[in-house]
Design an enzyme around this catalytic site. Structure first.
Site, PDB file in Angstrom:
ATOM      1  NE  ARG A   1     -62.932  -4.644 -38.254  1.00  0.00           N
ATOM      2  CZ  ARG A   1     -63.018  -3.476 -38.274  1.00  0.00           C
ATOM      3  NH1 ARG A   1     -62.393  -2.817 -37.597  1.00  0.00           N
ATOM      4  NH2 ARG A   1     -63.964  -3.076 -39.063  1.00  0.00           N
TER       5      ARG A   1
ATOM      6  NE  ARG B   1     -22.370  -9.596 -39.315  1.00  0.00           N
ATOM      7  CZ  ARG B   1     -22.648  -8.388 -39.659  1.00  0.00           C
ATOM      8  NH1 ARG B   1     -22.969  -8.219 -40.958  1.00  0.00           N
ATOM      9  NH2 ARG B   1     -22.883  -7.198 -38.900  1.00  0.00           N
TER      10      ARG B   1
ATOM     11  CB  ALA C   1     -76.504   0.596 -42.587  1.00  0.00           C
ATOM     12  CG  HIS C   2     -72.688   5.258 -39.772  1.00  0.00           C
ATOM     13  ND1 HIS C   2     -72.179   5.589 -38.688  1.00  0.00           N
ATOM     14  CD2 HIS C   2     -72.283   6.559 -40.909  1.00  0.00           C
ATOM     15  CE1 HIS C   2     -71.443   6.654 -38.707  1.00  0.00           C
ATOM     16  NE2 HIS C   2     -71.621   7.378 -40.044  1.00  0.00           N
TER      17      HIS C   2
ATOM     18  CG  HIS D   1     -25.622   3.291 -31.975  1.00  0.00           C
ATOM     19  ND1 HIS D   1     -24.485   4.145 -32.086  1.00  0.00           N
ATOM     20  CD2 HIS D   1     -26.316   3.314 -30.877  1.00  0.00           C
ATOM     21  CE1 HIS D   1     -24.486   4.894 -30.950  1.00  0.00           C
ATOM     22  NE2 HIS D   1     -25.324   4.320 -30.362  1.00  0.00           N
TER      23      HIS D   1
END
Length: 706
Positions: free
Chosen positions: A675, A359, A604-605, A302
């Site tokens: 995180r 409107r 580091a990986h 819709h």
């Protein structure tokens, strides 16, 4: 905090002079609200290079604006910018409002002044609190308020309060909004002037028993509609009697939450009709014209997706009937300003009145393109007292439709994820251009798409001489669009334009639901991504394409060092297992030397090797790691991108990796990077998902996450 420089002056790159504030006070004498602690994030009026009202250009700009010279848009985003542009072209000063969440939104910088409204409210609630908006308007000398679409645009109480406070509401009268907002009243008024109606209830109801009685009388399927509101909310198609109780309860609850009223309107469901709406424009003296029709049949749940003006392959006699019915209804209800009368057209070519939207519509652009009439400017001028003749429309004959226009709503929705809204920073934004291409939006590179609001990014409108030509132009324009940083529905829109049913012009409201090929998406890759992929391939695997120079890819397998001890030495993992968290914490405090957290297997990986080490590679280094880092505080080896890459790119089970590494390194605590709400992914997850993930990680890791 925003600077007090007006946004228009900032856009022109005007210098900030020391006399700016004094000049602003001298020029604007409207009463101002006392400063508040939050006033610093507003942009009050200041010196700007406005056109002198007595100059040649000033006289052109103000030639027909009437009594209005300062307007506010009680909205945000694209429609707010659209209103500001219309007002500026009419020589008016424009005022923006924004929520605290929208303090960096582009629309506030497109107006002459901008003010934070309803601080402390929710991001949406700030735009719904009309008393605060009216207070801001009065405090800053605003004469008229344009509601835009959505939010307060169909709120009769807001329009009434504007009227009571002597502020011009740029739209219909408050009583008209009340009548048209109640579908039962609207239906009765349409019936009075002879418009055909779908069989339905005379009054709204919140009774399931009445709904069941209606279904038994008129048969299935039936449509449930919220008595107040629109936009697809509180709307359900019910095909069997057994579905009715649950569907009615859900639709009523949805309507109550969205519009504050859970009453429902019931009607016989017309299967797969076309959705045709007629744009009307009326002044305060009873003059009404139509600006032809729009075809809005391409819908998903819709919600309109693609709109076209005029409707293609529509019978001319039916077209005229729709126009005449819309004008007759507008005159019957003494309508003023711009509005839309919506109809359904069934497969037999019969039309039925749906509703009136009091409107401006999202899709008003296509009507503007084919008629050459600026609807938003017309709204403002009529609200200021102008008649249709004053704005150049002396009769219906002055409305001439030329060509075809099509609008595509480009949203930040991911078609591959069931159109889930996406949000974030727009990293790349390269829109199309050329003759007959129009963009309505506020997006720039660096814009942030908020999860708090509608997902509309920009409206793309194309105009051509006929239906087939406008399809060609729209397809080219969509192909030319480049947006990076957020997902968009552009691939889906291109599929819509390629579909045979769409090209034939014989589409109806069931087109998307009955065309599964639309969801077979081809997502392209931009040139920069291809270049970065190539460079990454060379960096990791060496130059191996034809004609490449440099060292060839290595094929040597690295030999990990062998541990000297048969079993790994005792470490902090044993302390954690035997003495618990308190004992672990005490051992850390009592330790006299430096404690190390090794991040080789995670940071580091990820940084040096693009997180592409396989589980067997990590396991090969595990015995030496367990011995060399036996006294370490922890190994950060889980979280970040490790989980995602293992699962999606290496096609390995990340949980099995965790279990195997714990078995190979039993003496050092493992550490996870989490995180917040993003957990270890690249989107927000519900709290219960994050909690479950942490619990599973702790279990698979042998309880070793400190």
């Amino acid at each position: 905090a925003a600077t007090p420089l007006s946004s228009r002056a900032a856009a022109r790159g005007s210098a900030i002079r020391t006399s700016r504030a004094a000049a602003g006070r001298a020029r604007f004498s409207a009463p101002r609200a006392p400063p508040s602690p939050r006033a610093a994030i507003s942009d009050p009026p200041s010196e700007s290079a406005d056109v002198d009202a007595e100059s040649g250009l000033g006289k052109i700009l103000r030639s027909n604006t009437g009594k209005l010279n300062k307007i506010l848009c009680a909205n945000r985003g694209e429609i707010a910018v659209r209103v500001f542009r219309a007002g500026t072209e009419l020589g008016m000063r424009t005022v923006a409002i924004f929520s605290e969440a929208d303090r960096l939104a582009t629309h506030r910088y497109k107006a002459d002044e901008s003010y934070c409204v309803n601080p402390g409210e929710t991001p949406v609630g700030a735009y719904l609190g009309f008393e605060g908006i009216i207070e801001t308007a009065k405090a800053n000398g605003v004469q008229a308020i344009h509601p835009g679409y959505g939010f307060l645009s169909e709120n009769a109480a807001f329009a009434r309060r504007c009227e009571e406070e002597g502020i011009t509401f740029i739209g219909p009268r408050s009583e008209t909004i009340t009548q048209m907002g109640d579908k039962v009243i609207a239906k009765a008024l349409a019936k009075e002037c002879g418009l055909p109606l779908v069989p339905g209830t005379e009054d709204s109801t919140n009774s399931l028993e009445e709904a069941q009685a209606f279904a038994e009388e008129f048969g299935m399927p039936i449509m449930l509609k919220a008595a107040f509101g629109g936009g697809g909310r509180g709307m359900r198609v019910v095909r069997t009697m057994s579905e009715l109780p649950e569907a009615f309860t859900r639709a009523s609850s949805e309507a109550l939450a969205a519009f504050g009223d859970g009453r429902m309107f019931l009607e016989r469901y017309v299967e797969a009709p076309r959705h045709i709406e007629v744009q009307i424009l009326a002044d305060g003296e009873g003059n009404v014209v139509h600006l032809a029709e729009r075809d809005c049949s391409v819908q998903r749940r819709h919600q309109k997706v693609v709109e076209l003006a005029p409707a293609a392959y529509l019978d001319d006699e039916l077209r005229k009937t729709l126009h005449d019915d819309a004008v007759r209804l507008a005159k019957h209800i003494n309508y003023r300003n711009a509005g839309t009368v919506e109809f359904m057209v069934d497969k037999q070519g019969r039309h039925y009145f749906l509703e009136v939207n009091p409107r401006i519509q999202v899709e008003h652009t296509v009507t503007e393109e084919v008629t050459g009439i600026d609807l938003v400017q017309s709204q403002i001028l009529i609200a200021g007292g102008a008649t249709l003749a004053d704005i150049g429309i002396h009769s219906q004959d002055d409305i001439v439709v030329q060509g075809f226009a099509m609008q595509c709503r480009i949203t930040t929705e991911d078609p591959q994820m069931n159109f889930a809204p996406d949000f974030g920073k727009v990293e790349v934004y390269r829109p199309p251009g050329g003759m007959g291409v129009r963009l309505d939006g506020e997006v720039v590179v660096g814009s942030r798409v908020s999860p708090n609001y509608d997902s509309l990014l920009v409206k793309l409108t194309c105009k051509e001489k006929n239906f087939n030509a406008v399809i060609q132009k729209m397809y080219r324009s969509l192909s030319e669009f480049r947006v990076r940083g957020v997902k968009t529905n552009i691939p889906f829109l291109m599929n819509v334009l390629k579909a045979d049913t769409f090209i034939s012009g014989q589409f109806a409201t069931d087109f998307i639901d009955t065309t599964p090929s639309l969801f077979e998406l081809e997502v392209g890759t931009d040139d920069m991504t291809k270049l970065l992929t190539y460079l990454g391939e060379v960096a990791v695997n060496g130059a191996k394409h034809p004609g490449a120079v440099g060292p060839a890819p290595t094929v040597e397998e690295p030999v990990p060092p062998k541990p000297e001890l048969a079993q790994p030495p005792r470490g902090f993992k044993q302390v954690l297992d035997e003495e618990g968290p308190a004992g672990f914490a005490k051992a850390v405090r009592d330790h006299k030397g430096l404690l190390l957290m090794d991040t080789t297997w995670r940071d580091a990986h990820q940084s040096a090797l693009a997180t592409r080490m396989r589980t067997r590679d990590l396991l090969a280094s595990a015995p030496a790691t367990a011995e060399a880092l036996a006294s370490a505080y922890s190994l950060e080896m889980w979280g970040g991108a490790t989980f995602d890459v293992s699962l999606r790119f290496l096609h390995e089970c990340p949980w099995q990796r965790l279990e195997q590494l714990r078995e190979a390194v039993p003496n050092v605590p493992f550490q996870m990077l989490l995180r917040g709400a993003n957990a270890v992914g690249y989107t927000s997850y519900a709290d219960n998902v994050v909690n479950a993930f942490v619990a599973e990680a702790r279990s698979a890791g042998g309880g070793g996450f400190p």
